[in-house]
Design an enzyme around this catalytic site. Sequence first.
Site, PDB file in Angstrom:
ATOM      1  N   CYS A  96       0.873  -1.160   0.000  1.00  0.00           N
ATOM      2  CA  CYS A  96       0.000   0.000   0.000  1.00  0.00           C
ATOM      3  C   CYS A  96       0.920   1.222   0.000  1.00  0.00           C
ATOM      4  CB  CYS A  96      -0.916  -0.026   1.219  1.00  0.00           C
ATOM      5  SG  CYS A  96      -2.394   0.959   0.979  1.00  0.00           S
ATOM      6  N   CYS A 128       6.440  -0.339  -9.563  1.00  0.00           N
ATOM      7  CA  CYS A 128       7.024  -1.096  -8.463  1.00  0.00           C
ATOM      8  C   CYS A 128       8.478  -1.421  -8.764  1.00  0.00           C
ATOM      9  CB  CYS A 128       6.262  -2.409  -8.256  1.00  0.00           C
ATOM     10  SG  CYS A 128       4.594  -2.195  -7.652  1.00  0.00           S
ATOM     11  N   CYS A 145      -4.285  -0.954  -2.098  1.00  0.00           N
ATOM     12  CA  CYS A 145      -4.819   0.395  -2.281  1.00  0.00           C
ATOM     13  C   CYS A 145      -4.582   0.836  -3.712  1.00  0.00           C
ATOM     14  CB  CYS A 145      -4.216   1.380  -1.286  1.00  0.00           C
ATOM     15  SG  CYS A 145      -2.465   1.665  -1.429  1.00  0.00           S
TER      16      CYS A 145
END
Length: 162
Positions: A9, A93, A85
């Site tokens: 998140c 990422c 989220c």
Amino acid sequence: MTRNVLILCTGNSARSVLAEASLNDLGRGRFRAFSAGSQPSGRVNPFALELLAARGHSIDRLRSKSWDEFAAPGAPVMDFIITVCGNAAGETCPSWPGHPATAHWGVEDPAAVQGSDDGKRAAFLTAYSILRRRIERLLALPLDTLNAPAIKAHLIEIGSVP
């Protein structure tokens, strides 16, 4: 075989921590869960800690941390990466070793709820309950008999469970 799961998140203070504690308890021996954030808040939300403690989860080792810890050399290799989220799902990422299966299990942010403490507690309970149901579905999968595309498809489907 123990599978490693990283739950992401943005702030790593509420939803991802709720999921980490739940999966570690429910999946004991089969799963090892970690949580992290792209922009960690530096503290776990007190309502998350209160709820987890009340549900019998250990909260001693829970902390808000950066996902960089899990992209560094020597970090555990992840089998699954789950975002909880919307912000983390849309962010770029780090590169995860081992090509883990990824899925998005979006849950409304209980930390964003304004108003009374009872209202905030109710929002945390709702988020916890949704995540727990999804974790229970993950635990019910016959992972040893599924190939990688099937696992990913199941993970994505689980994210639609309210």
